[in-house]
Scaffold this motif. Structure first.
Motif, PDB file in Angstrom:
ATOM      1  N   GLY A 147       0.538  -0.234 -14.824  1.00  0.00           N
ATOM      2  CA  GLY A 147      -0.685  -0.904 -14.412  1.00  0.00           C
ATOM      3  C   GLY A 147      -1.633  -1.168 -15.569  1.00  0.00           C
ATOM      4  N   VAL A 148      -2.798  -1.731 -15.259  1.00  0.00           N
ATOM      5  CA  VAL A 148      -3.803  -2.061 -16.272  1.00  0.00           C
ATOM      6  C   VAL A 148      -5.184  -1.705 -15.742  1.00  0.00           C
ATOM      7  CG1 VAL A 148      -2.431  -3.956 -17.232  1.00  0.00           C
ATOM      8  CG2 VAL A 148      -4.081  -4.432 -15.408  1.00  0.00           C
ATOM      9  N   THR A 149      -6.140  -1.620 -16.652  1.00  0.00           N
ATOM     10  CA  THR A 149      -7.524  -1.414 -16.249  1.00  0.00           C
ATOM     11  C   THR A 149      -8.101  -2.729 -15.735  1.00  0.00           C
ATOM     12  OG1 THR A 149      -8.307  -1.904 -18.477  1.00  0.00           O
ATOM     13  CG2 THR A 149      -7.838   0.411 -17.947  1.00  0.00           C
ATOM     14  N   ALA A 172       3.190   9.874 -15.027  1.00  0.00           N
ATOM     15  CA  ALA A 172       2.136  10.492 -14.217  1.00  0.00           C
ATOM     16  C   ALA A 172       2.130   9.923 -12.803  1.00  0.00           C
ATOM     17  CB  ALA A 172       0.777  10.271 -14.886  1.00  0.00           C
ATOM     18  N   ALA A 173       2.341   8.615 -12.689  1.00  0.00           N
ATOM     19  CA  ALA A 173       2.358   7.989 -11.362  1.00  0.00           C
ATOM     20  C   ALA A 173       3.563   8.463 -10.558  1.00  0.00           C
ATOM     21  CB  ALA A 173       2.386   6.466 -11.507  1.00  0.00           C
ATOM     22  N   ARG A 174       4.701   8.615 -11.226  1.00  0.00           N
ATOM     23  CA  ARG A 174       5.893   9.095 -10.518  1.00  0.00           C
ATOM     24  C   ARG A 174       5.697  10.522 -10.019  1.00  0.00           C
ATOM     25  NH1 ARG A 174       9.590   8.558 -14.362  1.00  0.00           N
ATOM     26  NH2 ARG A 174       9.458  10.756 -14.940  1.00  0.00           N
ATOM     27  N   ALA A 175       5.099  11.363 -10.843  1.00  0.00           N
ATOM     28  CA  ALA A 175       4.828  12.743 -10.419  1.00  0.00           C
ATOM     29  C   ALA A 175       3.866  12.775  -9.233  1.00  0.00           C
ATOM     30  CB  ALA A 175       4.270  13.541 -11.594  1.00  0.00           C
ATOM     31  N   GLU A 176       2.859  11.917  -9.256  1.00  0.00           N
ATOM     32  CA  GLU A 176       1.901  11.855  -8.148  1.00  0.00           C
ATOM     33  C   GLU A 176       2.567  11.339  -6.879  1.00  0.00           C
ATOM     34  OE1 GLU A 176      -1.576  12.068  -5.891  1.00  0.00           O
ATOM     35  OE2 GLU A 176      -0.981  13.039  -7.772  1.00  0.00           O
ATOM     36  N   HIS A 206      -4.453   0.758  -8.137  1.00  0.00           N
ATOM     37  CA  HIS A 206      -3.305   1.651  -8.338  1.00  0.00           C
ATOM     38  C   HIS A 206      -3.613   2.990  -7.672  1.00  0.00           C
ATOM     39  CE1 HIS A 206       0.217   3.407  -9.998  1.00  0.00           C
ATOM     40  NE2 HIS A 206       0.359   2.552 -10.998  1.00  0.00           N
ATOM     41  N   GLU A 207      -3.035   3.229  -6.516  1.00  0.00           N
ATOM     42  CA  GLU A 207      -3.343   4.445  -5.758  1.00  0.00           C
ATOM     43  C   GLU A 207      -2.908   5.720  -6.467  1.00  0.00           C
ATOM     44  OE1 GLU A 207      -2.503   4.116  -1.363  1.00  0.00           O
ATOM     45  OE2 GLU A 207      -1.648   2.207  -2.035  1.00  0.00           O
ATOM     46  N   LEU A 208      -1.944   5.602  -7.381  1.00  0.00           N
ATOM     47  CA  LEU A 208      -1.404   6.779  -8.045  1.00  0.00           C
ATOM     48  C   LEU A 208      -1.983   6.994  -9.447  1.00  0.00           C
ATOM     49  CD1 LEU A 208       2.336   6.279  -6.968  1.00  0.00           C
ATOM     50  CD2 LEU A 208       0.543   7.582  -5.815  1.00  0.00           C
ATOM     51  N   LYS A 209      -2.850   6.058  -9.895  1.00  0.00           N
ATOM     52  CA  LYS A 209      -3.517   6.184 -11.190  1.00  0.00           C
ATOM     53  C   LYS A 209      -4.954   5.689 -11.044  1.00  0.00           C
ATOM     54  CE  LYS A 209      -1.783   5.241 -15.158  1.00  0.00           C
ATOM     55  NZ  LYS A 209      -1.203   4.489 -16.303  1.00  0.00           N
ATOM     56  N   VAL A 231       0.837  -1.200   0.000  1.00  0.00           N
ATOM     57  CA  VAL A 231       0.000   0.000   0.000  1.00  0.00           C
ATOM     58  C   VAL A 231       0.872   1.251   0.000  1.00  0.00           C
ATOM     59  CG1 VAL A 231      -1.841   1.243   1.191  1.00  0.00           C
ATOM     60  CG2 VAL A 231      -1.790  -1.262   1.253  1.00  0.00           C
ATOM     61  N   VAL A 232       0.706   2.087  -1.013  1.00  0.00           N
ATOM     62  CA  VAL A 232       1.536   3.279  -1.166  1.00  0.00           C
ATOM     63  C   VAL A 232       1.422   4.191   0.053  1.00  0.00           C
ATOM     64  CG1 VAL A 232       1.911   5.375  -2.517  1.00  0.00           C
ATOM     65  CG2 VAL A 232       1.423   3.215  -3.677  1.00  0.00           C
TER      66      VAL A 232
END
Length: 355
Positions: A223-225, A299-303, A249-252, A161-162
């Motif tokens: 990640g995937v949908t 985008a996930a890295r920026a988040e 995916h907590e970041l997407k 968990v992030v």
């Protein structure tokens, strides 16, 4: 040595024949450890002027109490029978005698405990003994910075968990930042002079985004949908259900990823579950190809960095790190030993692994 031995004894006597060395280890009690420490301390104090003996004895006694307590808790009092340990112990007593900071006694005790637990790991011993030599001379702000930098490099969360992983790091940094972090390069020059770091004037450090992008690559995988989540392992294991490793995916938003921080962590999880090699390799391959494990989503890295900077302590470390990223260095074994000892001194919540 003769090929045969013979002996005679009277009624009720106990006879023992030895071919070679005969060593009897009866163990060291706390009382005996105290006697040894007093004898060693006496030799240390006598090297100083008589007028200073009273204060020096008090300082060394502070160290002795901490060391005996630590070694007793670690079941390592027998270290007092090791001449190599006694040599390190005397150096620590000399350092305690030269310092007025109680925190130094805690650090010296932590270093000696580490030394006792690793009596034959010579590369590690070199770092520990070197750290013992400089405890009383290291500046408090420089030590704080060294401890934080070593913590960044050494400890990362392993949970899936992030939010929990970042909160754990934030709480660790909260305990390690017991004062201001230094700016400029004087602290690095100071640590370089003490052989705790080596300056690298030809290059800088990775930014915090670059560093944690690599360390927590599982958190920022593409990640995937939901529709694309695989149902079966595949290949020769076509009928095997996909393992329960998929998390939101907590970041997407709207995406899913494998619930690990890295490829290495995924392999550890699967092997700990007793999965065979073919299963492990297939799942790891599909985690990379299906979920993008090992890749970084921009985008996930920026988040991830947005969330890090929003945390009071972790964000402070990230901002300080990036302001100093152009100052290249690496931490020596002496610096790592010193930073670990200070981290364990400050980590009263026992969040950090001691091994």
């Amino acid at each position: 040595m003769t090929a045969e031995q013979s002996q005679k004894g009277g009624q009720g006597s106990k006879q023992v024949q030895i071919a070679g060395d005969y060593i009897v280890n009866v163990g060291i009690t706390e009382e005996r450890a105290q006697e040894i420490s007093i004898a060693t301390a006496r030799r240390v104090v006598e090297e100083f002027a008589v007028e200073s003996h009273q204060i020096l004895e008090a300082r060394v006694e502070e160290l002795d109490q901490r060391v005996i307590k630590n070694l007793s808790n670690a079941d390592a009092l027998d270290s007092f029978a090791d001449p190599a340990f006694i040599r390190s112990y005397r150096k620590a007593q000399e350092g305690a005698a030269s310092s007025e900071r109680p925190s130094d006694y805690d650090m010296l005790a932590a270093l000696l405990t580490d030394r006792a637990k690793n009596p034959r790991e010579r590369p590690r011993i070199v770092g520990i003994d070197g750290a013992i030599d400089i405890v009383d001379r290291v500046d408090a702000e420089a030590l704080r910075a060294l401890t934080v930098c070593n913590a960044v490099a050494q400890w990362t969360p392993t949970g899936s968990v992030v939010g929990q992983g970042l909160q754990l790091l934030d709480s660790i940094f909260a305990s390690l930042i017991d004062g201001p972090l230094p700016e400029g390069t004087d602290w690095l020059d100071h640590l370089d002079a003490l052989n705790a770091v080596r300056r690298n004037t030809l290059g800088g450090m990775k930014t915090m985004e670059q560093f944690y992008g690599e360390q927590l690559v599982g958190y920022i995988a593409p990640g995937v949908t939901a529709e694309a989540i695989p149902q079966f392992v595949g290949a020769e294991l076509a009928e095997e259900p996909w393992p329960v490793l998929v998390v939101p995916h907590e970041l997407k938003q709207g995406y899913f990823r494998t619930g690990v921080t890295s490829v290495v962590e995924l392999e550890k999880v699967l092997r700990a579950a007793g999965k065979p090699d073919a299963y492990v390799q297939t799942v790891m391959s599909r985690a990379a190809s299906e979920f993008g494990l090992g890749q970084q989503d921009d985008a996930a890295r920026a988040e991830l960095m947005t969330r890090i900077r929003a945390l009071s302590n972790f964000g402070l470390v990230a901002d300080w790190w990036d302001r100093n990223a152009e100052n290249g260095y690496y931490i020596t074994p002496i610096g790592r030993s010193l930073a670990r000892a200070n981290a364990f001194r400050l980590d009263t919540g026992n969040r950090l692994p001691r091994e």
